[in-house]
Motif scaffolding. Structure first.
Motif, PDB file in Angstrom:
ATOM      1  N   SER A 189       0.851  -1.048   0.030  1.00 54.58           N
ATOM      2  CA  SER A 189      -0.012   0.015   0.232  1.00 54.58           C
ATOM      3  C   SER A 189       0.853   1.140  -0.068  1.00 54.58           C
ATOM      4  CB  SER A 189      -0.822  -0.058   1.326  1.00 54.58           C
ATOM      5  OG  SER A 189      -1.560   1.185   1.378  1.00 54.58           O
ATOM      6  N   LYS A 190       0.359   2.263  -0.621  1.00 57.17           N
ATOM      7  CA  LYS A 190       0.966   3.701  -0.681  1.00 57.17           C
ATOM      8  C   LYS A 190       1.259   4.260   0.672  1.00 57.17           C
ATOM      9  CE  LYS A 190      -3.151   6.439  -1.372  1.00 57.17           C
ATOM     10  NZ  LYS A 190      -3.842   7.529  -1.987  1.00 57.17           N
ATOM     11  N   HIS A 191       0.286   3.882   1.715  1.00 57.97           N
ATOM     12  CA  HIS A 191       0.326   4.079   3.074  1.00 57.97           C
ATOM     13  C   HIS A 191       1.291   3.543   3.903  1.00 57.97           C
ATOM     14  CE1 HIS A 191      -3.529   6.079   2.508  1.00 57.97           C
ATOM     15  NE2 HIS A 191      -4.115   4.960   2.083  1.00 57.97           N
ATOM     16  N   PHE A 192       2.127   2.484   3.456  1.00 59.14           N
ATOM     17  CA  PHE A 192       3.147   1.883   3.929  1.00 59.14           C
ATOM     18  C   PHE A 192       4.404   2.801   4.037  1.00 59.14           C
ATOM     19  CE2 PHE A 192       6.968  -1.227   4.144  1.00 59.14           C
ATOM     20  CZ  PHE A 192       6.320  -1.966   5.284  1.00 59.14           C
ATOM     21  N   LEU A 193       4.265   4.112   3.394  1.00 63.45           N
ATOM     22  CA  LEU A 193       5.584   4.715   3.166  1.00 63.45           C
ATOM     23  C   LEU A 193       5.326   6.172   4.022  1.00 63.45           C
ATOM     24  CD1 LEU A 193       6.246   4.325  -0.553  1.00 63.45           C
ATOM     25  CD2 LEU A 193       7.465   2.972   1.246  1.00 63.45           C
ATOM     26  N   THR A 194       6.721   6.955   4.115  1.00 60.99           N
ATOM     27  CA  THR A 194       6.421   8.103   4.782  1.00 60.99           C
ATOM     28  C   THR A 194       5.901   9.230   3.833  1.00 60.99           C
ATOM     29  OG1 THR A 194       8.602   8.690   4.128  1.00 60.99           O
ATOM     30  CG2 THR A 194       8.489   7.625   6.207  1.00 60.99           C
ATOM     31  N   ALA A 195       5.544  10.323   4.440  1.00 63.08           N
ATOM     32  CA  ALA A 195       5.338  11.649   3.660  1.00 63.08           C
ATOM     33  C   ALA A 195       6.196  11.901   2.248  1.00 63.08           C
ATOM     34  CB  ALA A 195       5.064  12.794   4.366  1.00 63.08           C
ATOM     35  N   GLU A 196       7.363  11.436   2.468  1.00 60.51           N
ATOM     36  CA  GLU A 196       8.267  11.616   1.249  1.00 60.51           C
ATOM     37  C   GLU A 196       8.364  10.489   0.486  1.00 60.51           C
ATOM     38  OE1 GLU A 196      12.046  12.790   3.254  1.00 60.51           O
ATOM     39  OE2 GLU A 196      11.418  14.664   3.416  1.00 60.51           O
ATOM     40  N   GLY A 197       7.541   9.404   0.552  1.00 62.03           N
ATOM     41  CA  GLY A 197       7.469   8.156  -0.093  1.00 62.03           C
ATOM     42  C   GLY A 197       8.803   7.254   0.343  1.00 62.03           C
ATOM     43  N   LYS A 198       9.340   7.449   1.530  1.00 57.67           N
ATOM     44  CA  LYS A 198      10.504   6.518   1.680  1.00 57.67           C
ATOM     45  C   LYS A 198       9.918   5.417   2.721  1.00 57.67           C
ATOM     46  CE  LYS A 198      13.925  10.124   1.216  1.00 57.67           C
ATOM     47  NZ  LYS A 198      14.837  10.979   2.004  1.00 57.67           N
ATOM     48  N   LYS A 199      10.841   4.500   3.171  1.00 59.78           N
ATOM     49  CA  LYS A 199      10.401   3.373   4.302  1.00 59.78           C
ATOM     50  C   LYS A 199      10.324   4.020   5.484  1.00 59.78           C
ATOM     51  CE  LYS A 199      11.779  -1.187   5.851  1.00 59.78           C
ATOM     52  NZ  LYS A 199      12.877  -2.317   5.694  1.00 59.78           N
ATOM     53  N   ARG A 200       9.594   3.883   6.356  1.00 59.40           N
ATOM     54  CA  ARG A 200       9.578   4.416   7.744  1.00 59.40           C
ATOM     55  C   ARG A 200      10.715   3.922   8.466  1.00 59.40           C
ATOM     56  NH1 ARG A 200       3.985   3.670   7.332  1.00 59.40           N
ATOM     57  NH2 ARG A 200       4.330   1.712   8.345  1.00 59.40           N
ATOM     58  N   LYS A 201      11.123   4.659   9.644  1.00 61.35           N
ATOM     59  CA  LYS A 201      12.321   4.325  10.328  1.00 61.35           C
ATOM     60  C   LYS A 201      11.752   3.298  11.336  1.00 61.35           C
ATOM     61  CE  LYS A 201      14.645   8.824   9.753  1.00 61.35           C
ATOM     62  NZ  LYS A 201      15.161   9.868  10.282  1.00 61.35           N
ATOM     63  N   SER A 202      12.609   2.209  11.935  1.00 65.56           N
ATOM     64  CA  SER A 202      12.178   0.912  12.779  1.00 65.56           C
ATOM     65  C   SER A 202      11.892   1.766  14.053  1.00 65.56           C
ATOM     66  CB  SER A 202      13.277   0.136  12.953  1.00 65.56           C
ATOM     67  OG  SER A 202      13.759  -0.390  11.794  1.00 65.56           O
ATOM     68  N   GLY A 203      12.389   2.812  14.671  1.00 61.41           N
ATOM     69  CA  GLY A 203      12.274   3.470  15.968  1.00 61.41           C
ATOM     70  C   GLY A 203      10.787   4.273  16.137  1.00 61.41           C
ATOM     71  N   SER A 204      10.146   4.131  14.873  1.00 59.16           N
ATOM     72  CA  SER A 204       8.952   5.144  14.845  1.00 59.16           C
ATOM     73  C   SER A 204       7.601   4.420  15.604  1.00 59.16           C
ATOM     74  CB  SER A 204       8.677   5.652  13.571  1.00 59.16           C
ATOM     75  OG  SER A 204       8.377   4.645  12.421  1.00 59.16           O
ATOM     76  N   PHE A 205       7.884   3.242  15.679  1.00 59.66           N
ATOM     77  CA  PHE A 205       6.824   2.102  16.007  1.00 59.66           C
ATOM     78  C   PHE A 205       7.370   1.121  17.119  1.00 59.66           C
ATOM     79  CE2 PHE A 205       3.921  -1.661  15.745  1.00 59.66           C
ATOM     80  CZ  PHE A 205       2.868  -1.182  16.245  1.00 59.66           C
TER      81      PHE A 205
END
Length: 534
Positions: free
Chosen positions: A454-470
């Motif tokens: 899903s497009k929602h899997f990415l950050t606002a910049e379209g990058k992979k989220r950082k592990s420490g954010s969850f």
């Protein structure tokens, strides 16, 4: 004379602790990039500002600490701040990179804040939760983790599935009699408490009422209400401004209200001791293969615990307090969101239909069929959407809004920040998990955030989220021991209830805005419950 000298020494200690150390830490950490609260007077300014913020409290508040930070920083909480309401200050971290480094390369330097252990000792004793991360603590974790090995966990989950199914059948019976309103928090709380009690003490044990002391009165309470009030009292005690600033009282219960709280902790521990003695007698008449796979029996058969009643009580208390409160609030939140977002509830029901077969009416699924399809293997391989719903629920509203305080055991540097030994640190989960840079539209409930396609899997910049954010379960060597168990409870309970029941929020304003629900608050979620017959 002795009293006067003691008071003078206490005053001198307070002046040293609040003036010298506060201002030393103020300048030291400001140079490291931490933004102080309570300017222009650290400590005094913090206390006055916090008291001002408290006056604005309403039912839509998050926890007081989060609201305080939002007020101080105008809703733009920095990645690094230092809260001077606490003695010497407390570092507050919302930088996912810092969190990740703390859980990984720097994890060996992190330790639980000693005050947390002292404050909880009367109820949790030497539990692994706040014990120092030494060889004994690691050994205890290893032995306790055996309770969640596959076969034993499946046995626990089967009990929970069965209890949930029976609860739903009772609810259907009540609806047919015209009783169709309930408090969602209370409903889920009763179900989870019964489930956790079965997991700890077994199916056939008598679950007695417990005497709870409060304001000079004694009420005979069910264990669910007892646990709720005890947890609330312990939390209120630890967050009291007076206590925060006088750590020499951590090991003591001061005043009438706290003395009553202390007696209630003793009541819980006496209850568990009685359960241990009853179980020992019952097990004498059973063959080894006949002994149920509950948590207490695991302790009674474990070489590290079986001869130490105090240690067994410690871990049972921890299991009861941690599992019942966090799981109840997590599931209550989840069902509120499923009620609010009908499209998400429909997708979950479609997943149930896909797993059981489209020709099957999900309202007609039997208990035996649920036990088969909610096996651990099936949960991992088949139930994809419920996983996404559970994760998004933990993201937007973690039951614990922030970590318990930690310290580092020596001066270290993390991402250019030099942290002094013994300085209290907390990771603020709400700041991490509602960061718009990592989670676009953070206040929207979007399960597809956890769908890699899903497009929602990415950050606002379209990058992979950082592990420490969850990190709702922490990480590293202090990761929650019951993480997988808690996640599986959510995945097992949710589809069973959703297959037969619909909820409707009765308070109109709650349909637009959900009151926060966690260990800091328990709003009354009045619901109308209806049958789902498809």
């Amino acid at each position: 004379m002795i009293i006067q000298i003691s008071l003078i020494l206490l005053a001198l200690y307070f002046i040293y602790d609040r003036i010298y150390l506060v201002y030393y830490n103020y300048w030291y950490y400001k140079k490291q990039g931490f933004k102080p609260t309570g300017l222009p007077l650290p400590f005094l300014g913090d206390i006055l500002t916090f008291l001002k913020v408290l006056k604005t409290q309403d039912e839509f508040w998050e926890d007081a600490h989060y609201e305080y930070l939002r007020h101080v920083f105008n809703d733009d909480i920095p990645q690094y701040s230092i809260d001077f309401r606490y003695p010497r200050g407390m570092l507050v971290i919302t930088d996912p990179d810092f969190v990740f480094e703390s859980y990984s390369t720097k994890n060996k330097y992190f330790e639980k804040f000693p005050r947390s252990r002292a404050m909880s000792k009367k109820i949790l004793g030497e539990s692994v939760l706040f014990a120092p991360a030494d060889e004994l603590q690691a050994l205890k974790r290893k032995h306790l983790s055996s309770a969640f090995y596959k076969d034993k966990m499946q046995s626990l989950l089967n009990s929970i599935i069965s209890t949930t199914f029976d609860t739903v059948q009772e609810t259907i019976s009540q609806i047919n009699k015209g009783v169709d309103e309930l408090d969602l928090n209370q409903y889920i709380g009763k179900l989870i408490l019964e489930s956790i009690q079965i997991c700890i003490f077994g199916v056939n044990e008598k679950l007695e009422l417990l005497p709870f002391k409060q304001k000079g009165k004694i009420d005979q309470l069910s264990q669910g209400v007892f646990m709720n009030r005890l947890s609330a009292g312990l939390l209120e005690r630890s967050n009291n401004i007076f206590r925060i600033n006088f750590e020499f009282l951590d090991n003591h219960f001061v005043g009438k209200a706290e003395k009553e709280l202390e007696e209630n902790t003793k009541t819980l521990r006496r209850f568990i001791l009685n359960m241990i003695n009853l179980r020992r007698e019952k097990n004498k008449a059973l063959k080894p293969e006949e002994i149920p796979h509950d948590f207490l029996n695991m302790l009674l058969q474990d070489d590290l615990f079986k001869d130490n009643e105090s240690l067994m009580i410690d871990e049972c208390c921890t299991f009861m307090l941690a599992a019942t409160q966090t799981t109840t609030t997590t599931l209550s939140n989840l069902f509120f969101y499923l009620t609010k977002y009908d499209s998400i509830r429909t997708k979950l029901r479609n997943e149930i239909k896909d797993i059981f077969g489209q020709q099957k009416m999900i309202s007609q699924i039997s208990k035996e069929e649920w036990l088969q399809k909610l096996s651990l293997d099936e949960i991992q391989s088949q139930w994809k959407y419920i996983f996404m719903i559970a994760q998004e629920n933990l993201r937007i509203e973690p039951p614990l809004r922030k970590s318990t305080p930690q310290i580092v055991t020596q001066d270290i540097e993390i991402l250019g920040k030099k942290i002094l030994k013994g300085m209290p640190i907390i990771f603020h989960f709400l700041g991490l998990q509602r960061n718009p840079n990592e989670w676009p539209e953070p206040m929207q409930f979007i399960p597809e955030r956890f769908d890699p396609s899903s497009k929602h899997f990415l950050t606002a910049e379209g990058k992979k989220r950082k592990s420490g954010s969850f990190t709702p379960f922490l990480g590293g060597r202090r990761i929650c021991l019951g993480k997988t168990f808690a996640e599986n409870i959510i995945k097992c309970v949710t589809p069973v209830i959703t297959s037969r029941l619909d909820f409707e929020v009765l308070k109109p304003e709650y349909r637009e805005r959900k009151p926060p629900n966690g260990l800091f608050a328990e709003p009354v979620y009045l619901m109308k419950v209806k049958l789902y017959d498809q």
